[in-house]
Scaffold this motif. Structure first.
Motif, PDB file in Angstrom:
ATOM      1  N   LEU A  56     -23.342  -7.620  -1.750  1.00  0.00           N
ATOM      2  CA  LEU A  56     -24.652  -7.558  -3.025  1.00  0.00           C
ATOM      3  C   LEU A  56     -25.039  -8.825  -3.039  1.00  0.00           C
ATOM      4  O   LEU A  56     -24.132 -10.376  -3.291  1.00  0.00           O
ATOM      5  CB  LEU A  56     -24.371  -7.171  -4.034  1.00  0.00           C
ATOM      6  CG  LEU A  56     -24.071  -5.820  -4.813  1.00  0.00           C
ATOM      7  CD1 LEU A  56     -24.223  -5.301  -6.048  1.00  0.00           C
ATOM      8  CD2 LEU A  56     -24.975  -4.959  -3.734  1.00  0.00           C
ATOM      9  N   TYR A  57     -26.037  -9.310  -2.346  1.00  0.00           N
ATOM     10  CA  TYR A  57     -26.476 -11.004  -1.485  1.00  0.00           C
ATOM     11  C   TYR A  57     -27.446 -10.510  -2.487  1.00  0.00           C
ATOM     12  O   TYR A  57     -28.386  -9.588  -2.638  1.00  0.00           O
ATOM     13  CB  TYR A  57     -27.011 -11.001  -0.203  1.00  0.00           C
ATOM     14  CG  TYR A  57     -25.589 -10.786   0.631  1.00  0.00           C
ATOM     15  CD1 TYR A  57     -24.810 -11.958   1.151  1.00  0.00           C
ATOM     16  CD2 TYR A  57     -25.528  -9.741   1.050  1.00  0.00           C
ATOM     17  CE1 TYR A  57     -24.006 -11.617   1.635  1.00  0.00           C
ATOM     18  CE2 TYR A  57     -24.531  -9.070   1.947  1.00  0.00           C
ATOM     19  CZ  TYR A  57     -24.165 -10.901   2.222  1.00  0.00           C
ATOM     20  OH  TYR A  57     -22.508 -10.212   3.483  1.00  0.00           O
ATOM     21  N   VAL A  58     -27.618 -11.915  -3.742  1.00  0.00           N
ATOM     22  CA  VAL A  58     -29.063 -11.938  -5.207  1.00  0.00           C
ATOM     23  C   VAL A  58     -28.569 -13.787  -4.590  1.00  0.00           C
ATOM     24  O   VAL A  58     -28.361 -14.640  -4.529  1.00  0.00           O
ATOM     25  CB  VAL A  58     -28.065 -12.383  -6.437  1.00  0.00           C
ATOM     26  CG1 VAL A  58     -29.313 -12.298  -6.856  1.00  0.00           C
ATOM     27  CG2 VAL A  58     -26.969 -10.576  -6.118  1.00  0.00           C
ATOM     28  N   PHE A  59     -30.294 -13.361  -4.394  1.00  0.00           N
ATOM     29  CA  PHE A  59     -31.268 -14.633  -3.579  1.00  0.00           C
ATOM     30  C   PHE A  59     -32.552 -14.555  -5.133  1.00  0.00           C
ATOM     31  O   PHE A  59     -33.209 -13.923  -5.598  1.00  0.00           O
ATOM     32  CB  PHE A  59     -32.411 -13.810  -2.971  1.00  0.00           C
ATOM     33  CG  PHE A  59     -31.787 -14.070  -1.719  1.00  0.00           C
ATOM     34  CD1 PHE A  59     -30.616 -15.070  -1.030  1.00  0.00           C
ATOM     35  CD2 PHE A  59     -30.914 -13.055  -1.342  1.00  0.00           C
ATOM     36  CE1 PHE A  59     -29.917 -14.871  -0.210  1.00  0.00           C
ATOM     37  CE2 PHE A  59     -29.948 -12.495  -0.271  1.00  0.00           C
ATOM     38  CZ  PHE A  59     -29.927 -14.017   0.150  1.00  0.00           C
ATOM     39  N   LEU A 109     -23.343 -13.824  -4.772  1.00  0.00           N
ATOM     40  CA  LEU A 109     -22.559 -12.461  -3.925  1.00  0.00           C
ATOM     41  C   LEU A 109     -21.683 -12.220  -4.492  1.00  0.00           C
ATOM     42  O   LEU A 109     -20.742 -12.803  -5.557  1.00  0.00           O
ATOM     43  CB  LEU A 109     -21.582 -13.038  -2.374  1.00  0.00           C
ATOM     44  CG  LEU A 109     -20.997 -11.804  -1.786  1.00  0.00           C
ATOM     45  CD1 LEU A 109     -21.794 -11.254  -1.106  1.00  0.00           C
ATOM     46  CD2 LEU A 109     -19.920 -12.989  -0.675  1.00  0.00           C
ATOM     47  N   ILE A 110     -21.926 -10.724  -4.958  1.00  0.00           N
ATOM     48  CA  ILE A 110     -21.036  -9.665  -5.376  1.00  0.00           C
ATOM     49  C   ILE A 110     -20.406  -9.157  -4.704  1.00  0.00           C
ATOM     50  O   ILE A 110     -20.546  -8.115  -3.832  1.00  0.00           O
ATOM     51  CB  ILE A 110     -21.801  -9.637  -6.673  1.00  0.00           C
ATOM     52  CG1 ILE A 110     -23.042 -10.143  -7.493  1.00  0.00           C
ATOM     53  CG2 ILE A 110     -21.597  -8.348  -7.334  1.00  0.00           C
ATOM     54  CD1 ILE A 110     -24.104  -9.461  -8.478  1.00  0.00           C
ATOM     55  N   ASN A 111     -18.913  -8.255  -4.783  1.00  0.00           N
ATOM     56  CA  ASN A 111     -18.582  -8.504  -4.137  1.00  0.00           C
ATOM     57  C   ASN A 111     -17.914  -6.808  -5.358  1.00  0.00           C
ATOM     58  O   ASN A 111     -17.427  -7.530  -6.234  1.00  0.00           O
ATOM     59  CB  ASN A 111     -17.139  -8.931  -3.560  1.00  0.00           C
ATOM     60  CG  ASN A 111     -17.805  -9.611  -2.417  1.00  0.00           C
ATOM     61  OD1 ASN A 111     -18.086  -9.562  -2.182  1.00  0.00           O
ATOM     62  ND2 ASN A 111     -17.222 -11.726  -2.349  1.00  0.00           N
ATOM     63  N   LEU A 112     -18.560  -5.840  -4.415  1.00  0.00           N
ATOM     64  CA  LEU A 112     -18.126  -4.394  -4.619  1.00  0.00           C
ATOM     65  C   LEU A 112     -16.825  -4.010  -4.631  1.00  0.00           C
ATOM     66  O   LEU A 112     -17.379  -2.877  -3.522  1.00  0.00           O
ATOM     67  CB  LEU A 112     -19.333  -3.488  -5.289  1.00  0.00           C
ATOM     68  CG  LEU A 112     -20.491  -3.937  -5.943  1.00  0.00           C
ATOM     69  CD1 LEU A 112     -21.168  -3.497  -6.154  1.00  0.00           C
ATOM     70  CD2 LEU A 112     -20.357  -4.039  -7.574  1.00  0.00           C
ATOM     71  N   MET A 113     -15.441  -3.890  -4.905  1.00  0.00           N
ATOM     72  CA  MET A 113     -14.206  -3.561  -4.398  1.00  0.00           C
ATOM     73  C   MET A 113     -14.039  -2.127  -4.306  1.00  0.00           C
ATOM     74  O   MET A 113     -14.200  -1.242  -5.110  1.00  0.00           O
ATOM     75  CB  MET A 113     -12.751  -4.263  -4.325  1.00  0.00           C
ATOM     76  CG  MET A 113     -13.088  -5.837  -4.273  1.00  0.00           C
ATOM     77  SD  MET A 113     -13.460  -6.201  -2.833  1.00  0.00           S
ATOM     78  CE  MET A 113     -12.336  -6.013  -1.550  1.00  0.00           C
ATOM     79  N   MET A 114     -14.063  -1.286  -2.955  1.00  0.00           N
ATOM     80  CA  MET A 114     -13.635   0.188  -3.388  1.00  0.00           C
ATOM     81  C   MET A 114     -12.301   0.045  -1.638  1.00  0.00           C
ATOM     82  O   MET A 114     -13.034   0.579  -1.309  1.00  0.00           O
ATOM     83  CB  MET A 114     -15.058   0.519  -2.780  1.00  0.00           C
ATOM     84  CG  MET A 114     -16.492   0.039  -3.404  1.00  0.00           C
ATOM     85  SD  MET A 114     -17.970   1.242  -2.836  1.00  0.00           S
ATOM     86  CE  MET A 114     -18.774   0.721  -5.147  1.00  0.00           C
ATOM     87  N   GLU A 115     -11.381   0.072  -2.799  1.00  0.00           N
ATOM     88  CA  GLU A 115     -10.092   0.046  -0.827  1.00  0.00           C
ATOM     89  C   GLU A 115      -9.692   1.470  -1.735  1.00  0.00           C
ATOM     90  O   GLU A 115      -9.864   2.860  -2.287  1.00  0.00           O
ATOM     91  CB  GLU A 115      -8.887  -0.313  -1.715  1.00  0.00           C
ATOM     92  CG  GLU A 115      -9.745  -2.350  -1.683  1.00  0.00           C
ATOM     93  CD  GLU A 115      -8.302  -2.670  -1.958  1.00  0.00           C
ATOM     94  OE1 GLU A 115      -7.201  -2.869  -1.319  1.00  0.00           O
ATOM     95  OE2 GLU A 115      -8.706  -3.545  -2.858  1.00  0.00           O
ATOM     96  N   GLY A 116      -8.796   1.929  -0.297  1.00  0.00           N
ATOM     97  CA  GLY A 116      -8.347   3.477   0.282  1.00  0.00           C
ATOM     98  C   GLY A 116      -9.707   3.964   0.566  1.00  0.00           C
ATOM     99  O   GLY A 116     -11.018   4.023   0.493  1.00  0.00           O
ATOM    100  N   SER A 117      -9.172   5.604   0.362  1.00  0.00           N
ATOM    101  CA  SER A 117      -9.580   6.847   0.984  1.00  0.00           C
ATOM    102  C   SER A 117     -10.546   7.218   0.173  1.00  0.00           C
ATOM    103  O   SER A 117     -11.866   7.806   0.366  1.00  0.00           O
ATOM    104  CB  SER A 117      -9.089   7.729   1.273  1.00  0.00           C
ATOM    105  OG  SER A 117      -7.726   8.275  -0.003  1.00  0.00           O
ATOM    106  N   GLU A 118     -10.750   6.536  -1.003  1.00  0.00           N
ATOM    107  CA  GLU A 118     -11.915   7.268  -2.072  1.00  0.00           C
ATOM    108  C   GLU A 118     -12.656   6.173  -2.124  1.00  0.00           C
ATOM    109  O   GLU A 118     -13.867   6.511  -2.315  1.00  0.00           O
ATOM    110  CB  GLU A 118     -11.241   7.329  -3.616  1.00  0.00           C
ATOM    111  CG  GLU A 118     -10.558   8.669  -3.982  1.00  0.00           C
ATOM    112  CD  GLU A 118     -10.955   9.291  -3.359  1.00  0.00           C
ATOM    113  OE1 GLU A 118     -12.777   9.686  -4.105  1.00  0.00           O
ATOM    114  OE2 GLU A 118     -10.693  11.013  -2.935  1.00  0.00           O
ATOM    115  N   GLY A 119     -12.814   4.837  -1.128  1.00  0.00           N
ATOM    116  CA  GLY A 119     -13.797   3.979  -1.462  1.00  0.00           C
ATOM    117  C   GLY A 119     -14.884   4.018  -0.981  1.00  0.00           C
ATOM    118  O   GLY A 119     -15.651   3.698  -0.979  1.00  0.00           O
ATOM    119  N   MET A 120     -14.221   4.661   0.628  1.00  0.00           N
ATOM    120  CA  MET A 120     -15.929   4.907   1.919  1.00  0.00           C
ATOM    121  C   MET A 120     -16.580   5.846   1.041  1.00  0.00           C
ATOM    122  O   MET A 120     -17.636   5.619   1.145  1.00  0.00           O
ATOM    123  CB  MET A 120     -14.745   5.426   2.962  1.00  0.00           C
ATOM    124  CG  MET A 120     -15.846   5.760   3.846  1.00  0.00           C
ATOM    125  SD  MET A 120     -16.612   4.374   5.000  1.00  0.00           S
ATOM    126  CE  MET A 120     -15.250   3.659   5.222  1.00  0.00           C
TER     127      MET A 120
END
Length: 602
Positions: A562-565, A474-485
């Motif tokens: 991102l779920y990688v199989f 599992l890959i986590n792409l963090m996108m916090e705050g008002s710009e993240g959305m």
């Protein structure tokens, strides 16, 4: 109000706060429903705390796959506080009352975990439900989420509320909302409840102590505990119990569920790991103060202890005890090297154990089925096929969809349900994942393997040889705050319309878009209708069977998952070491390519 409003307008013009934050701040300054919070908002404005104001006001905290969850802060539409929690409970109450069409005797079960303010939010929710005419059945101590699901069903409630943020950081809290089935709310109820929450003007509250004195809040902890333990134990299988188990609740509620279950199932060598035993919302003795059994780091100290004391397995549950993590020796020697299992591996191990035991007792038939989500390993499907058991797997993320299938297909045929994020269920007694029953079954398997002088890793290795080597990440792409959305939206659009040509040197062959429900052939551009649920989920299939990447925005955190199989055929999986190395390299290549793509398009 003119000076604060003028200051907000100026801050917006100077780009110190976003336009959406400014709009929400103005609402909290001028609308009567926010009067209790006005002075705190004004104080923040006078102190020019614009970044904080932007963070807690830039949006209205939504309902995701598990309810309403986020960081706690006394004010803000994008924070967990008395107002947003109160709106959630009031919206639920208003909808259930309307749905019941005047029926009397409405009731709601409520439980809570060890997080900061969980008890406070529980009493707030209970008072709101009572004011709306509900009888509240309260689990009056720290209890697990599956026990709340069970309580809703056991007490024949119209709805339920669980105050927990599961495995999120200590800064967070949440409410999970449950329907009368014991499952988290599903369509059409979820959208209808959200409409009630978002349009909530007035929150009516009966003081907690008054509601208790009036008999409108009833403490049912001991009663529900006994019934729950009995229901879980009905899922056990006969066999040896000579396993030495080290259990850690990671500072959560799990000891009240897992330890009694294991004791009643006949396990005499179960030890509670002391440094994690304290019930604390700070999660003081786990790395980073994040109590997540998906994180290998939480096992480091317990493994050291287990190795030194000859224990056979380490079991860990998250703060609300609905997820299970497992570590075990690589061989039958507890003093040797240990390794952890990810959620897909635990699911596969439990699936094989349950199906093999059910096959032995001849309790599988043409109606038997297992359930998994779209982002859970296909190894489960292959295991089910071996036992001629149907696998229902075209589901969105969220255990509520597994619960929906149980009731749609018939709970009598249900054998096993799993999702990759360490959630598992066996039995009909609740409609949510349950780490206690998973702990019990895993302990039974470890005890059985011990008599055969086989390790849990050997057991899983046999599954890999038989069905082909599967490896996921599992890959986590963090996108916090008002710009993240905005960044999340850009990246999901890129996956849809201009995806990467290849990943780890394997061409991308098709794009499955569950948003517009089409499958696109990358080489020809030809589109076909995609059967399945409608969601903001995209799957990139690679030109090698069993290899694909699924991308979706998280329903509870500011990130894209991102779920990688990856998979090799059984013929290429005889040497597990070689197979592991091949797929580890493939996963690393895919992750590098996906992060590069995300950086360019996010």
């Amino acid at each position: 109000m003119q000076d604060p409003l003028s200051a907000v307008k100026t801050a917006q013009s100077e780009s110190k706060i976003s336009s959406s934050a400014a709009d929400n701040i103005r609402s909290w300054l001028t609308e009567d429903r926010y009067a209790d919070y006005r002075s705190a908002v004004v104080e923040h404005i006078e102190e020019e705390r614009w970044q904080k104001l932007d963070d807690v006001f830039w949006t209205i905290i939504p309902f995701g796959t598990g309810g309403r969850r986020g960081r706690m802060y006394p004010i803000g539409s994008n924070a967990i506080n008395d107002r947003t929690i109160g709106e959630s409970a009031q919206g639920l109450a208003n909808y259930v009352v309307e749905y019941a069409k005047g029926r009397s005797g409405l009731s709601c079960a409520i439980a809570y975990d060890t997080r900061h303010q969980s008890r406070h939010f529980t009493e707030l929710c209970a008072g709101i439900m009572v004011a709306a005419g509900f009888k509240v059945y309260l689990l009056d101590d720290y209890r697990a989420t599956p026990q709340l699901s069970f309580a809703v069903r056991y007490k024949n409630c119209d709805c339920g509320i669980m105050v927990t943020a599961s495995h999120n950081p200590p800064s967070d809290n949440a409410v999970k909302v449950y329907w009368s089935s014991g499952a988290q709310v599903l369509p059409p109820h979820d959208k209808a409840i959200i409409e009630k929450v978002m349009s909530c003007q007035e929150i009516n509250i009966t003081p907690f102590e008054q509601a208790v004195a009036d008999g409108m809040i009833e403490m049912v902890t001991a009663e529900v505990d006994e019934a729950y333990f009995e229901a879980v134990l009905q899922q056990s299988f006969a066999g040896p119990r000579d396993a030495k188990v080290l259990y850690t609740p990671l500072h959560g509620v799990g000891a009240a569920a897992v330890l009694p279950v294991l004791e009643r199932d006949g396990f005499e060598h179960v030890e509670l790991y002391g440094p994690h035993a304290e019930k604390s919302g700070d999660f003081p003795n786990v790395p980073g103060h994040v109590s997540n059994p998906e994180n290998k780091a939480v096992f480091e100290k317990p493994i050291e202890y287990a190795k030194a004391n000859g224990l056979d397995v380490v079991l860990a549950t998250d703060p609300d005890c609905d997820r299970l993590g497992v570590a075990a020796p690589l061989t039958t020697d507890p003093s040797g090297e240990w390794g952890t299992f990810n959620g897909n591996q635990i699911a596969s191990i439990l699936c094989e154990y349950v199906l093999s035991k059910r096959a032995e007792t001849k309790s599988l038939d043409d109606h038997s089925y297992i359930i998994k989500t779209l982002v859970t390993t296909e190894l489960l499907r292959r295991i089910a096929e071996q036992y001629n058991v149907r696998c229902v797997g075209n589901l969105l993320v969220g255990f509520k969809y597994i619960a929906e299938v149980m009731d749609r297909e018939g709970p009598n045929g249900f054998v096993f349900g799993a999702e990759e994020s360490h959630g598992y269920l066996v039995g009909q007694y609740c409609r949510d994942k349950d780490a206690a029953v998973a702990c019990m079954l895993m302990s039974e398997l470890v005890a059985e393997l011990k008599t055969k002088k086989q390790s849990l890793h050997d057991f899983f290795g046999d599954l890999q040889r038989k069905h082909g080597y599967h490896k996921e990440t599992l890959i986590n792409l963090m996108m916090e705050g008002s710009e993240g959305m905005a960044a999340m939206q850009r990246l999901m659009n890129a996956f849809r319309h201009s995806p990467p040509k290849q990943l780890a040197d394997i061409p991308v062959s098709t794009i499955r878009d569950y948003g517009d429900q089409t499958t696109t052939d990358v080489s020809s551009g030809e589109k076909q209708k995609l059967e399945g649920p409608h969601s903001n989920l995209i799957i990139l299939d690679l030109d090698e069977e069993g290899n694909y990447v699924a991308a979706r925005p998280s329903g509870t955190e500011p990130k894209i998952k991102l779920y990688v199989f990856t998979r090799l055929s059984p013929e290429d999986s005889g040497d597990l070491g070689v197979a592991e190395q091949r797929l580890a390299e493939r996963l690393a290549g895919i992750e590098t390519d996906m992060r590069t793509f995300a950086k360019a398009h996010g």
